[in-house]
Design a protein around this motif. Sequence first.
Motif, short mmCIF file in Angstrom:
data_model
loop_
_atom_site.label_atom_id
_atom_site.label_comp_id
_atom_site.label_asym_id
_atom_site.label_seq_id
_atom_site.Cartn_x
_atom_site.Cartn_y
_atom_site.Cartn_z
N ALA A 1 0.84 -1.21 0.00
CA ALA A 1 0.00 0.00 0.00
C ALA A 1 0.87 1.25 0.00
N LEU A 2 1.95 1.24 0.79
CA LEU A 2 2.86 2.38 0.82
C LEU A 2 3.49 2.61 -0.55
N ARG A 3 3.96 1.55 -1.17
CA ARG A 3 4.60 1.68 -2.48
C ARG A 3 3.60 2.15 -3.54
N GLU A 4 2.38 1.66 -3.48
CA GLU A 4 1.35 2.12 -4.42
C GLU A 4 1.02 3.60 -4.18
N ASN A 5 0.95 3.99 -2.92
CA ASN A 5 0.69 5.41 -2.62
C ASN A 5 1.82 6.30 -3.14
N LEU A 6 3.06 5.83 -2.94
CA LEU A 6 4.20 6.61 -3.44
C LEU A 6 4.17 6.68 -4.97
N HIS A 7 3.86 5.57 -5.61
CA HIS A 7 3.78 5.54 -7.07
C HIS A 7 2.68 6.51 -7.55
N HIS A 8 1.55 6.49 -6.88
CA HIS A 8 0.44 7.37 -7.22
C HIS A 8 0.84 8.84 -6.99
N GLN A 9 1.58 9.11 -5.95
CA GLN A 9 2.02 10.47 -5.66
C GLN A 9 2.97 10.97 -6.75
N VAL A 10 3.87 10.10 -7.24
CA VAL A 10 4.76 10.49 -8.33
C VAL A 10 3.94 10.83 -9.57
N LYS A 11 2.98 10.00 -9.88
CA LYS A 11 2.14 10.22 -11.06
C LYS A 11 1.39 11.54 -10.95
N GLN A 12 0.82 11.83 -9.78
CA GLN A 12 0.09 13.09 -9.58
C GLN A 12 1.02 14.29 -9.70
N ALA A 13 2.21 14.18 -9.17
CA ALA A 13 3.17 15.29 -9.24
C ALA A 13 3.55 15.57 -10.69
N LEU A 14 3.76 14.52 -11.48
CA LEU A 14 4.10 14.72 -12.90
C LEU A 14 2.93 15.32 -13.67
N GLU A 15 1.73 14.90 -13.37
CA GLU A 15 0.56 15.45 -14.05
C GLU A 15 0.33 16.91 -13.65
N ALA A 16 0.62 17.24 -12.42
CA ALA A 16 0.42 18.61 -11.93
C ALA A 16 1.50 19.57 -12.44
N ASN A 17 2.65 19.03 -12.81
CA ASN A 17 3.78 19.86 -13.26
C ASN A 17 4.25 19.40 -14.63
N PRO A 18 3.59 19.82 -15.70
CA PRO A 18 3.94 19.34 -17.04
C PRO A 18 5.34 19.75 -17.50
#
Length: 147
Positions: free
Chosen positions: A105-122
Motif C-alpha cells: 500500500a505504501l509503495r502504491e501510494n508513493l507511485h500514485h504520488q509520483v504520477k500526480q506530481a508529474l501530471e500537476a507539473n507538465p
Amino acid sequence: MLLFSNRLPILWKITLLAGFCLLAVVALLVGHAVYRMNADTSFVKMSVAQMLETSARERMKKEADVQALTIKNYMMSSYQEGLNFSRQVVLQRRQAHALKLSPQALRENLHHQVKQALEANPQLLSLYIVFEKDQVDGNDKSGGREN
C-alpha cells in the motif's frame, strides 16, 4: 607667346593673372573640402560603428541577463517543487509507518504520488523516488517491488 603677351593691355594681363590665382585658390579650397569631407566621413563611420557595437553589446548583455533570470527562476521553481515533493514523500512514509500500512500500500501510494506530481507539473520531464535498500518499508529482501 611673347608677342601675344605684349599685345595684351596691362589690365587684361592683371585680370588673367588674378583669374588664374582665383581659379587656383578655388581649386585648392575645393580639394581641401573634399579631403576634409572624406576624413570626416571616415571618422563618422568609425564612430557610428563603435556606437552600434557598444549598443549591440549592451542589448545582448541585457537580453542575456533576462534569459539567465528566466532560467534561474525555472530552475529554482523546479528545485522547490522537488524539495516539496521529497518532504511529502518523507511525511507519507512516516504516516504509513505510524498507521502500520502494508508495504504494498505504501509503495502504491508513493507511485500514485509520483504520477500526480508529474501530471500537476507538465514542465517536469521525469520524477523518481529512490531509497536505500530496506529504507522504505523493510520489504526489499522479501522480493517486494522496488521503485
